[in-house]
Scaffold this active site. Structure first.
Site, PDB file in Angstrom:
ATOM      1  N   TYR A 141       0.816  -1.218   0.000  1.00 16.35           N
ATOM      2  CA  TYR A 141       0.000   0.000   0.000  1.00 16.35           C
ATOM      3  C   TYR A 141       0.846   1.263   0.000  1.00 16.35           C
ATOM      4  O   TYR A 141       0.926   1.948  -1.008  1.00 16.35           O
ATOM      5  CB  TYR A 141      -1.012   0.030   1.160  1.00 16.35           C
ATOM      6  CG  TYR A 141      -1.959   1.203   1.044  1.00 16.35           C
ATOM      7  CD1 TYR A 141      -2.872   1.261   0.008  1.00 16.35           C
ATOM      8  CD2 TYR A 141      -1.913   2.263   1.937  1.00 16.35           C
ATOM      9  CE1 TYR A 141      -3.722   2.349  -0.137  1.00 16.35           C
ATOM     10  CE2 TYR A 141      -2.764   3.345   1.807  1.00 16.35           C
ATOM     11  CZ  TYR A 141      -3.658   3.396   0.767  1.00 16.35           C
ATOM     12  OH  TYR A 141      -4.477   4.479   0.621  1.00 16.35           O
ATOM     13  N   LYS A 169      11.568 -15.969  -0.524  1.00 16.51           N
ATOM     14  CA  LYS A 169      10.463 -16.647  -1.186  1.00 16.51           C
ATOM     15  C   LYS A 169      10.132 -15.839  -2.436  1.00 16.51           C
ATOM     16  O   LYS A 169       9.702 -14.683  -2.340  1.00 16.51           O
ATOM     17  CB  LYS A 169       9.250 -16.739  -0.260  1.00 16.51           C
ATOM     18  CG  LYS A 169       8.018 -17.352  -0.916  1.00 16.51           C
ATOM     19  CD  LYS A 169       6.831 -17.341   0.039  1.00 16.51           C
ATOM     20  CE  LYS A 169       5.580 -17.866  -0.655  1.00 16.51           C
ATOM     21  NZ  LYS A 169       4.392 -17.828   0.243  1.00 16.51           N
TER      22      LYS A 169
END
Length: 290
Positions: free
Chosen positions: A109, A163
């Site tokens: 965001y 990841k």
């Protein structure tokens, strides 16, 4: 150090009817993964609906998991935030709860610059002693980690890997060319696990492993044992299921699939909503459920 090699499950968080965490069911799921050779538990991540959990709920769920697993396999806790101070607090809470490692997503965001990413992850890493995996998932957060940024972050002692949920093999190759092979990479997309392992990934943080943990463990082990064609066949055999599990935002379809299979993991906290009838019908067909 390496936290794990092979198949780590991005485990769902089971909920009761009132949407409290169902610890009895979580224990059953943990037993299921231990019995089926899952190599690590990734708790309260995206698939675990951490974004709708309080700090205390996350820490309590991590503690329950770490206490029950009791060192048998690594427990890695999602502890990311788009607020660095909050990320530091949550990371320390998960460390104190017994996590073996942390998964840290990029800020969402408000996002940031690449320089801000370095400072953000550096501050969080300095707040704990356990190792951290970064989580690059631009499709959810609106920003990614530049390979040159990863090179800088890899110099921080307890930032040991990433990841990679970009689905971009060119990006993974660029990271490898800059950062080398001491920095661990895990596939964050089930459908490119074996291709990413061909670039040196240690394994996968898997959604499908919630349903078929032994298959995902076997797939990664086959590749690591040099049985590449057999591993590739398992990868492609799971393609249809993988597509079905991501036709709606994760973890909506995987929870639907688990409930169809009798795992009874409960519903989803709003704003996530139950899978559509079309999604359920398709999952029933693929899974052979009547």
């Amino acid at each position: 150090m390496t936290l794990f090699t092979g198949s780590g499950v991005a485990i769902v968080t089971p909920f009761k009817e009132n949407f409290d965490v169902d610890y009895a069911k979580l224990q059953q799921l943990l037993d299921f993964h231990l019995q089926n050779e899952t190599d690590a538990i990734i708790i309260v991540g995206t698939t675990g609906e951490a974004s709708t959990m309080t700090n205390e709920e996350q820490a309590e769920t991590v503690k329950f998991t770490a206490d029950y697993i009791n060192g048998r396999i690594p427990v890695i806790a999602g502890a990311g935030s788009n607020d660095t101070r909050h990320g530091m607090l949550l990371s320390k809470m998960c460390e104190d709860a017994g996590a073996d490692g942390l998964l840290q997503v990029t800020p969402y965001y408000n996002k940031t610059s690449q320089r801000g990413l370095i400072e953000h992850f550096k501050k969080i890493a300095e707040s704990v002693k356990i190792p951290m995996l970064l989580y690059n998932v631009p499709g959810r957060t609106g920003m990614g980690i530049d390979p040159k940024t990863l090179l800088e972050l890899s110099k921080i002692d307890n930032i040991i890997g990433m990841k990679d949920a970009t689905g971009d093999l060119s990006y993974a190759a660029k990271v490898r060319s800059l950062v080398g092979y001491d920095f661990d990479i895990y596939s964050g997309n089930d459908d490119v696990t074996i291709p990413l392992m061909s670039l040196g990934a240690k394994g996968v943080i898997s959604v499908i492993a919630n349903i078929f943990p032994k298959k995902i463990h076997n797939m990664t082990k086959l590749y690591l044992d040099g049985e590449i064609e057999k591993a590739a066949k398992l990868q492609t055999d799971l393609k249809e299921l993988n597509d079905a599990l991501f036709v709606e935002p994760n973890p909506i379809p995987v929870k639907a699939a688990m409930n169809l299979l009798g795992y009874d993991v409960g519903g989803l906290r709003l704003p996530l909503f139950e899978a559509s009838e079309d999604t359920k019908y398709n999952l029933k067909r693929i899974l052979g459920v009547k």
